[in-house]
Write a protein that holds these residues in place. Structure first.
Motif, mmCIF file in Angstrom:
data_model
loop_
_atom_site.group_PDB
_atom_site.id
_atom_site.type_symbol
_atom_site.label_atom_id
_atom_site.label_comp_id
_atom_site.label_asym_id
_atom_site.label_seq_id
_atom_site.Cartn_x
_atom_site.Cartn_y
_atom_site.Cartn_z
ATOM 1 N N THR A 176 1.059 -1.092 -0.071
ATOM 2 C CA THR A 176 -0.024 -0.107 0.013
ATOM 3 C C THR A 176 0.801 1.187 -0.136
ATOM 4 O O THR A 176 1.856 1.454 0.858
ATOM 5 C CB THR A 176 -0.986 0.196 1.241
ATOM 6 O OG1 THR A 176 -0.168 -0.042 2.262
ATOM 7 C CG2 THR A 176 -1.920 -0.962 1.236
ATOM 8 N N GLY A 177 0.449 2.173 -0.874
ATOM 9 C CA GLY A 177 1.005 3.793 -0.677
ATOM 10 C C GLY A 177 -0.120 4.384 0.095
ATOM 11 O O GLY A 177 -0.680 3.960 0.971
ATOM 12 N N THR A 178 0.097 5.818 -0.118
ATOM 13 C CA THR A 178 -0.860 6.627 0.402
ATOM 14 C C THR A 178 -2.347 6.447 0.201
ATOM 15 O O THR A 178 -3.303 6.214 0.974
ATOM 16 C CB THR A 178 -0.400 7.906 0.148
ATOM 17 O OG1 THR A 178 1.116 8.269 0.627
ATOM 18 C CG2 THR A 178 -1.478 8.900 1.180
ATOM 19 N N THR A 179 -2.470 6.407 -1.332
ATOM 20 C CA THR A 179 -3.863 6.167 -1.735
ATOM 21 C C THR A 179 -3.996 4.910 -2.789
ATOM 22 O O THR A 179 -4.911 4.678 -3.190
ATOM 23 C CB THR A 179 -4.176 7.530 -2.564
ATOM 24 O OG1 THR A 179 -3.393 7.596 -3.588
ATOM 25 C CG2 THR A 179 -4.334 8.561 -1.746
ATOM 26 N N SER A 180 -2.770 4.146 -2.801
ATOM 27 C CA SER A 180 -2.783 3.075 -3.874
ATOM 28 C C SER A 180 -2.636 2.168 -3.199
ATOM 29 O O SER A 180 -2.203 1.695 -1.980
ATOM 30 C CB SER A 180 -1.632 3.427 -4.812
ATOM 31 O OG SER A 180 -0.321 3.414 -4.167
ATOM 32 N N MET A 181 -2.990 0.653 -4.045
ATOM 33 C CA MET A 181 -3.022 -0.571 -3.340
ATOM 34 C C MET A 181 -2.490 -1.591 -4.388
ATOM 35 O O MET A 181 -2.829 -1.276 -5.667
ATOM 36 C CB MET A 181 -4.418 -0.860 -2.932
ATOM 37 C CG MET A 181 -5.069 -0.362 -1.925
ATOM 38 S SD MET A 181 -6.833 -0.407 -1.676
ATOM 39 C CE MET A 181 -7.171 0.481 -3.063
ATOM 40 N N HIS A 182 -1.524 -2.186 -4.165
ATOM 41 C CA HIS A 182 -0.902 -3.183 -5.285
ATOM 42 C C HIS A 182 -1.443 -4.471 -4.879
ATOM 43 O O HIS A 182 -1.103 -4.899 -3.696
ATOM 44 C CB HIS A 182 0.564 -3.188 -5.426
ATOM 45 C CG HIS A 182 1.179 -1.727 -5.653
ATOM 46 N ND1 HIS A 182 2.159 -1.326 -6.682
ATOM 47 C CD2 HIS A 182 0.889 -0.623 -4.985
ATOM 48 C CE1 HIS A 182 2.327 -0.048 -6.819
ATOM 49 N NE2 HIS A 182 1.414 0.534 -5.832
ATOM 50 N N PHE A 183 -1.578 -5.205 -5.935
ATOM 51 C CA PHE A 183 -2.444 -6.625 -5.768
ATOM 52 C C PHE A 183 -1.675 -7.478 -6.694
ATOM 53 O O PHE A 183 -1.582 -7.137 -7.833
ATOM 54 C CB PHE A 183 -3.773 -6.826 -5.878
ATOM 55 C CG PHE A 183 -4.457 -5.741 -5.178
ATOM 56 C CD1 PHE A 183 -5.016 -6.198 -3.932
ATOM 57 C CD2 PHE A 183 -5.045 -4.509 -5.406
ATOM 58 C CE1 PHE A 183 -5.612 -5.415 -2.866
ATOM 59 C CE2 PHE A 183 -5.690 -3.689 -4.805
ATOM 60 C CZ PHE A 183 -6.060 -4.142 -3.364
ATOM 61 N N ALA A 184 -1.095 -8.799 -6.312
ATOM 62 C CA ALA A 184 -0.783 -9.771 -7.067
ATOM 63 C C ALA A 184 -1.921 -10.681 -7.513
ATOM 64 O O ALA A 184 -2.838 -11.015 -6.649
ATOM 65 C CB ALA A 184 0.495 -10.755 -6.321
ATOM 66 N N VAL A 185 -1.972 -10.949 -8.756
ATOM 67 C CA VAL A 185 -3.295 -11.557 -9.238
ATOM 68 C C VAL A 185 -2.646 -12.976 -9.893
ATOM 69 O O VAL A 185 -1.807 -12.873 -10.801
ATOM 70 C CB VAL A 185 -4.068 -10.957 -9.996
ATOM 71 C CG1 VAL A 185 -5.258 -11.727 -10.603
ATOM 72 C CG2 VAL A 185 -4.457 -9.633 -9.520
ATOM 73 N N ASP A 186 -3.071 -14.254 -9.574
ATOM 74 C CA ASP A 186 -2.886 -15.305 -10.192
ATOM 75 C C ASP A 186 -4.141 -15.736 -10.674
ATOM 76 O O ASP A 186 -5.134 -15.911 -9.924
ATOM 77 C CB ASP A 186 -2.182 -16.386 -9.148
ATOM 78 C CG ASP A 186 -0.749 -16.085 -8.954
ATOM 79 O OD1 ASP A 186 -0.059 -15.617 -9.701
ATOM 80 O OD2 ASP A 186 -0.630 -15.960 -7.499
ATOM 81 N N VAL A 187 -4.119 -16.287 -11.789
ATOM 82 C CA VAL A 187 -5.162 -16.950 -12.722
ATOM 83 C C VAL A 187 -5.071 -18.694 -12.872
ATOM 84 O O VAL A 187 -3.945 -18.752 -13.510
ATOM 85 C CB VAL A 187 -5.726 -16.586 -13.944
ATOM 86 C CG1 VAL A 187 -7.018 -17.102 -14.536
ATOM 87 C CG2 VAL A 187 -5.799 -14.950 -13.480
ATOM 88 N N PHE A 188 -5.549 -19.312 -12.179
ATOM 89 C CA PHE A 188 -5.406 -20.660 -12.209
ATOM 90 C C PHE A 188 -6.357 -21.239 -13.347
ATOM 91 O O PHE A 188 -7.656 -20.960 -13.011
ATOM 92 C CB PHE A 188 -5.264 -21.476 -10.963
ATOM 93 C CG PHE A 188 -4.435 -20.923 -10.159
ATOM 94 C CD1 PHE A 188 -3.042 -21.475 -9.997
ATOM 95 C CD2 PHE A 188 -4.404 -19.995 -9.443
ATOM 96 C CE1 PHE A 188 -1.845 -21.103 -9.490
ATOM 97 C CE2 PHE A 188 -3.355 -19.707 -8.260
ATOM 98 C CZ PHE A 188 -2.056 -20.036 -8.506
ATOM 99 N N ALA A 189 -6.163 -22.466 -13.992
ATOM 100 C CA ALA A 189 -6.948 -23.231 -14.886
ATOM 101 C C ALA A 189 -6.742 -24.734 -14.365
ATOM 102 O O ALA A 189 -5.910 -25.325 -14.506
ATOM 103 C CB ALA A 189 -7.018 -22.855 -16.061
ATOM 104 N N ARG A 190 -8.101 -25.205 -14.072
ATOM 105 C CA ARG A 190 -8.105 -26.695 -13.570
ATOM 106 C C ARG A 190 -9.045 -27.355 -14.687
ATOM 107 O O ARG A 190 -10.304 -27.112 -14.585
ATOM 108 C CB ARG A 190 -8.513 -26.872 -12.336
ATOM 109 C CG ARG A 190 -8.467 -28.369 -12.046
ATOM 110 C CD ARG A 190 -8.451 -28.543 -10.343
ATOM 111 N NE ARG A 190 -9.490 -27.769 -9.694
ATOM 112 C CZ ARG A 190 -10.396 -28.288 -8.988
ATOM 113 N NH1 ARG A 190 -10.562 -29.323 -8.787
ATOM 114 N NH2 ARG A 190 -11.106 -27.217 -8.204
ATOM 115 N N GLN A 191 -8.637 -28.490 -15.370
ATOM 116 C CA GLN A 191 -9.266 -29.497 -16.164
ATOM 117 C C GLN A 191 -10.103 -30.382 -15.099
ATOM 118 O O GLN A 191 -9.460 -30.930 -14.207
ATOM 119 C CB GLN A 191 -8.572 -30.339 -17.089
ATOM 120 C CG GLN A 191 -7.590 -29.403 -18.261
ATOM 121 C CD GLN A 191 -7.118 -30.156 -19.073
ATOM 122 O OE1 GLN A 191 -6.664 -31.331 -18.841
ATOM 123 N NE2 GLN A 191 -6.694 -29.314 -20.253
#
Length: 167
Positions: free
Chosen positions: A79-94
């Motif tokens: 987090t910054g003062t007004t910002s938020m950083h997010f790690a995003v993972d997209v998983f695909a399962r058969q």
């Protein structure tokens, strides 16, 4: 309650309407899923309407097929003062085989906005575990890379403007 919801996961099936002409889920749809999960996480953390300001390091690692069970996992990493950083993972399962792959990864940045649409402070996040500290360091390294990219783009625009006579 602001400052308490640090992560969110969405689970759903990839639909026939999500695919491109090659039969795989197209990148634009995956980016939409990333943005939606990021938005939910940003509002959950900040308690405010939030807007996407950047997506960095997006990597489409594996194709996603119709009928795959998709999990979009979004986690606050800085987090910054007004910002938020997010790690995003997209998983695909058969579903038939149960095999799961990391299909896409990126970092997405949101800014919290007040009722007038102006940036507003967000609750500070302090990494506690070693994993959290590594994630925060990852976010800071990406921010430094982004600054370098911004400088290169500005340099390119200057060169382009000079070459075209300032048009």
């Amino acid at each position: 309650m602001p400052g308490t919801q640090r992560e969110v996961s969405f689970c759903f099936l990839a639909q026939p309407t999500d695919v491109n002409f090659g039969g795989k889920v197209h990148g634009g749809m995956v980016m939409k899923w990333i943005d939606q999960a990021g938005y939910a996480c940003a509002v959950g953390w900040s308690g405010e309407y939030s807007a996407t300001v950047a997506v960095g390091g997006i990597q489409f690692k594996q194709p996603i097929l119709i009928g795959d069970l998709i999990t979009v996992h979004c986690q606050l990493i800085y987090t910054g003062t007004t910002s938020m950083h997010f790690a995003v993972d997209v998983f695909a399962r058969q579903l038939q085989s149960g095999s799961e792959v990391l299909a896409t990864h990126c970092v997405i940045v949101f800014v919290a906005l007040d009722g007038a649409g102006k940036p507003t402070p967000v609750p500070h996040w302090q990494p506690a575990s070693e994993d959290d500290k590594a994630l925060a360091e990852y976010a800071q390294k990406l921010m430094a890379l982004d600054r370098g990219i911004e400088q290169e783009v500005a340099r390119y625009r200057t060169v382009l403007n000079n070459a075209s006579g300032g048009a």
